[in-house]
Design an enzyme around this catalytic site. Structure first.
Site, PDB file in Angstrom:
ATOM      1  N   ILE A   1       0.841  -1.206   0.000  1.00  0.00           N
ATOM      2  CA  ILE A   1       0.000   0.000   0.000  1.00  0.00           C
ATOM      3  C   ILE A   1       0.868   1.245   0.000  1.00  0.00           C
ATOM      4  O   ILE A   1       0.626   2.207  -0.731  1.00  0.00           O
ATOM      5  CB  ILE A   1      -0.947   0.006   1.221  1.00  0.00           C
TER       6      ILE A   1
ATOM      7  N   GLY B   1      10.338   5.627   5.611  1.00  0.00           N
ATOM      8  CA  GLY B   1      11.676   5.321   6.093  1.00  0.00           C
ATOM      9  C   GLY B   1      11.684   4.267   7.176  1.00  0.00           C
ATOM     10  O   GLY B   1      12.617   3.467   7.263  1.00  0.00           O
TER      11      GLY B   1
ATOM     12  N   LYS C   1       1.400  -3.391   9.010  1.00  0.00           N
ATOM     13  CA  LYS C   1       2.491  -2.421   9.065  1.00  0.00           C
ATOM     14  C   LYS C   1       3.749  -3.145   9.521  1.00  0.00           C
ATOM     15  O   LYS C   1       3.805  -3.681  10.635  1.00  0.00           O
ATOM     16  CB  LYS C   1       2.144  -1.284  10.023  1.00  0.00           C
TER      17      LYS C   1
ATOM     18  N   ASP D   1       2.258  13.687  17.187  1.00  0.00           N
ATOM     19  CA  ASP D   1       2.523  13.881  15.755  1.00  0.00           C
ATOM     20  C   ASP D   1       1.214  14.119  15.012  1.00  0.00           C
ATOM     21  O   ASP D   1       0.922  13.474  14.005  1.00  0.00           O
ATOM     22  CB  ASP D   1       3.250  12.669  15.178  1.00  0.00           C
TER      23      ASP D   1
END
Length: 922
Positions: free
Chosen positions: A15, A19, A38, A132
């Site tokens: 997908i 990094g 993931k 974040d």
């Protein structure tokens, strides 16, 4: 990675990659459901800090159970491989959307940002700071539902553990808070609030506040620390809110997402739009419904405190659209004159002054009359309230109570003799006297519905108009009190919109009007039905079905959401859900035979010949003429000793679909098949049972465990469940877990028992949906007691629990050799019992947490003879310490017979607390 296997999932495509990690699409090898995987970059797996950060992300996200936060399904860790299995999302992130479409309009931005605030409010209450926040971590699905991504650098507030190096900055420069720029180690949720403010700026402006293409990171950091956020052009009121959200001092910002949301709420309050006449359907679409829909039209307030609640509508029961006053023109809207007329410089004559004064008075009277007229239309009781007296209010309330008392007496009659017309008249009168009485609105809605289908089974008399009015009444009840429950008359108000509009859609489908059915389903969703929790349960149910299965239900709230998913969302359309509630009706038989093309023994004449018949338990055999196989079981009568028409039809369906080629499945929220004796042939399959000819020797199968592992409950656990029917369904699910747990535990498979226990505890906690059935609550306590401790640990813990209980209650007493504690609370004056004495006493039995387990207060006194072991162990040796007329508290430890078995209403491995009163000794 493509083609590789991770846990139960096969990787199918890449997908995206960055990094640190790559994200793949994967498919469950048996369920064929998609997930996202993931995977940490293999080069980084040797770095202990990065490994820990990756693990933190999985742990934090797994601890967050919210509809707007991406759900973690599993986690895989090997020496050189780490992966998080996540729910699969379709759509795009906010950054991509804005870059393609430009800035959002305020309404669209509000719809998205409200969900974002909801998610962060939830995470912050769990003491988790994301650190974040940025548009690319906000994902929007095609339905408009928002998901928060990437908790890779999230931190638990107050934790000393931090995977960052001192002096490094965590976050994306443009969206970082001043304290993040300064690399402070004491970041809290207010840092996220700053970043959320910058994100809202981006959504409305179409670009971030600082241009990263022309400005260096150092310059951006300097602006963040020392300069206010650039002005949000075009939205001055929202700009004021952003000034607070992005204040340099965290103490001066909004202190919670709820405060942020409240401030936005004040800006985004919508005024009512002008009413528009006409039908929702074009003239050439009149076949969709049987008449022009009449819907209550009232102002709709955008409630951004909870973007997933239904619209806060004020229902106008008459179904009339209010005539809103024309907006008066302001001075700014009047045409400007380029020259000043000469007469304006002349002094008016007295007569003209008098005439103008009269005009002003007349105009004022007209304006006042208009205002009064409007108030009378929208608040008919305001004049009464001005001149009202307390005595008049009491008289009106007395009349309302009188009207309600009549209806309370009427509705308990046999449905065939209830005068629904009279109820409609009286409840309209009650509402005229008290428009905020939820009980009156509830009876009005029920009577409106029952006027078209007295028994709730014959849907042929339903019309859009009837369902529209009934739904409006129930919506009004929920508006007045979202948790309304009438203990004297069981109607699940929260479930009613789903059932009403589901039945309307089913009525249309039975008539072959599929387009009209779709309209009814969508209307039901809009009006508060087909809630996310109901649809989540239904989706889990469908996904546990075999291909092309027949799925038999007997619970309306379990059935109608299944049909909604199939017709509106095209979910598992191969499955045919059937509602056994309607099996005895001719219209539904025709629907199954003609529209669903189910095979039956014969046609409508045969069906009409079926009658309920007297029945005694006996062996019943079905022969499959196609395969030659037979299937026998003991068919039980119903509670009235009958073999009903519904059950005969159920048996005929089984006969003509005898396991092959069409599997017959029974909904878990269904007891009809068990009632007629088929329980031993039902094999669990997710939230269904599959009917097979083999007696079920073992409930637990690998497929069943895989299915219940894959079940999702995000919607069920993201909000409070007020619906009694929905809570009953959830308890059916829990019961399935308990059954599996007991079987694994009794077989000695402790690892599997622990696994099942953890699935239940983590997936279906009782916080938002408390146990509806008390016996399941007790089974839950028993399950935890069985598995969490060894026998020695359990006994040691029990001694401490008893000691703590006595200390907290301020009690002291005598402890016998068997560990029974006797505390005398009232000293008796009569004789004491001995072995052979006949004693009579009252009792209440509690657990140590003060949960009442059993009592004889509402029944006759408990009588038994001492020494014949007719009393609960522990009482035999302590009751002789009492005297007639005395009272005592007696604590019986689990070691006296309750170590491994459950008694009625009592969990195993539990201390019992008896409060006794010795009434007589003979």
């Amino acid at each position: 990675m493509i083609g590789e296997q991770i846990l139960h999932y096969k990787i199918t495509r890449l997908i995206g990659e960055g990094g640190m990690a790559s994200v793949y699409e994967a498919v469950h090898e048996k369920l064929q459901t998609k997930v996202a995987v993931k995977v940490l970059n293999p080069i980084l797996t040797a770095n202990s800090n990065i490994r820990q950060r990756f693990e933190n992300e999985a742990r934090f996200m797994a601890s967050l159970n919210h509809v707007n936060i991406t759900r973690v399904i599993d986690y895989e860790e090997r020496p050189e491989f780490l992966a998080i299995v996540l729910e699969f999302l379709e759509g795009e992130d906010l950054s991509v959307m804005i870059k393609r479409n430009g800035p959002m309009n305020p309404e669209k931005a509000l719809s998205v940002f409200t969900q974002v605030l909801d998610a962060f409010e939830y995470a912050h209450k769990k003491n988790i700071v994301h650190r974040d926040v940025k548009p690319s971590n906000i994902f929007i699905e095609p339905s408009g539902e928002v998901k928060i991504l990437d908790f890779g650098i999230a931190k638990l507030v107050g934790s000393t553990e931090d995977m960052t190096v001192t002096g490094t900055q965590i976050g994306t420069p443009v969206y970082m808070s001043p304290e993040q720029v300064n690399t402070e180690k004491t970041l809290d949720h207010r840092s996220d609030i700053y970043s959320l403010g910058v994100t809202l700026f981006y959504m409305l402006q179409g670009k971030p506040p600082y241009d990263v293409t022309t400005t260096s990171s150092f310059q951006i950091y300097t602006k963040i620390v020392y300069e206010p956020l650039p002005e949000l052009t075009g939205y001055p009121e929202i700009d004021k809110i952003l000034r607070v959200a992005t204040h340099k001092d965290p103490a001066m910002r909004y202190q919670s997402c709820a405060e942020f949301r409240k401030a936005l709420n004040a800006v985004f309050q919508h005024k009512p739009e002008p009413a528009t006449a006409g039908n929702a359907f074009a003239d050439d679409d009149k076949t969709l419904v049987d008449f022009e829909p009449v819907r209550p039209q009232q102002p709709v307030n955008v409630n951004i405190n909870n973007s997933h609640t239904r619209e806060n509508q004020v229902i106008n029961p008459a179904g009339k659209k209010p005539d809103l006053p024309e907006k008066p023109k302001t001075m700014a809207e009047k045409p400007k004159e380029t020259t000043r007329p000469s007469f304006m410089d002349e002094k008016p004559e007295p007569a003209k002054n008098g005439k103008k004064w009269l005009q002003v008075v007349v105009a004022g009277v007209i304006v006042m009359a208009a205002i009064v007229s409007i108030l009378l239309k929208f608040q008919p009781g305001f004049i009464t309230n001005i001149f009202d007296s307390e005595s008049k209010r009491q008289a009106r309330q007395a009349e309302v109570n009188k009207l309600l008392e009549y209806v309370r007496t009427e509705v308990v009659k046999n449905p065939d003799v209830i005068n629904y017309d009279s109820i409609l008249i009286k409840m309209n009168q009650a509402i005229d006297l008290d428009e905020n009485n939820p009980e009156a609105w509830m009876y009005l809605g029920e009577a409106t519905y029952r006027s078209a289908t007295r028994d709730g089974l014959d849907l042929t008399g339903l019309s859009w108009k009837i369902i529209d009015k009934a739904s409006a009444s129930f919506e009004r009840v929920l508006e007045i009190n979202p948790e309304y429950n009438n203990p004297k008359y069981y109607v699940d108000v929260q479930a009613r919109p789903t059932i009403l509009w589901g039945e309307m859609a089913l009525h249309f489908m039975a008539e072959g009007k599929n387009d009209s059915a779709l309209v009814a389903y969508r209307e039901g969703k809009k009006r508060g039905g087909f809630t996310d929790a109901q649809l989540e349960y239904a989706r889990n149910t469908l996904n546990s079905c075999d291909q092309n299965a027949l799925l038999i239900n007997s619970f309306d709230l379990a059935f109608h959401p299944l049909m909604y998913l199939q017709k509106i969302e095209n979910v598992r359309t191969d499955v045919k859900p059937l509602n056994m509630v309607f099996f005895g009706t001719e219209w539904y038989f025709n629907y199954m035979k003609d529209k669903q093309q189910l095979p039956f023994t014969d046609g409508i004449s045969w069906f009409r010949s079926l009658e309920d018949k007297t029945w005694q338990t006996q062996q019943y055999t079905i022969e499959n003429t196609t395969t030659g196989s037979t299937f026998s079981w003991y068919l039980l009568p119903d509670r009235e000793g009958k073999y009903t028409r519904q059950e005969q039809l159920l048996c005929d369906i089984i006969k003509n679909n005898l396991f092959s080629p069409v599997p017959v499945l029974i909904s878990i929220a269904f007891d009809g098949a068990k009632m007629i004796g088929l329980g031993q042939y039902l094999h669990p399959q997710g939230w269904t049972y599959r009917l097979t000819p083999e007696v079920n020797q073992a409930n637990i199968t690998d497929r069943h465990i895989q299915l219940i592992e894959g079940m999702a409950y995000d919607k069920i656990n993201s909000g409070k469940i007020n619906s009694m029917n929905m809570r009953i369904i959830i308890d059916f699910i829990r019961y399935n877990y308990f059954t599996c747990f007991d079987e694994a535990f009794n077989k000695g498979d402790k690892a599997l028992a622990v696994k099942i226990r953890n699935l239940l505890v983590n997936k279906l906690p009782a916080t938002n949906s408390p146990f509806y059935f008390k016996e399941l609550d007790i089974k839950y306590a028993s399950m935890l007691n069985k598995i969490d401790y060894t026998d020695d640990q359990r006994l040691a813990k029990e001694k401490k629990d008893i000691s703590d209980y006595l200390r907290q209650k301020g009690l002291s007493g005598i402890t016998t050799a068997d560990g029974v504690t006797y505390v005398e609370t009232v000293t008796g004056t009569g004789p004491k019992p001995i072995t052979g004495s006949r004693v009579k006493l009252n009792f209440e039995m509690y657990l140590l947490n003060d949960t009442l387990v059993s009592s004889n207060k509402s029944a006759a006194a408990w009588e038994f003879t001492l020494g014949q072991k007719s009393a609960i162990p522990g009482l035999e040796e302590t009751i002789p310490m009492m005297a007639r007329g005395g009272k005592a508290t007696i604590l019986v430890p689990s070691s006296l017979g309750y170590m491994s078995r459950e008694m009625a209403n009592m969990p195993a491995y539990s201390t019992l607390v008896f409060k006794l009163e010795l009434l007589d000794v003979n």
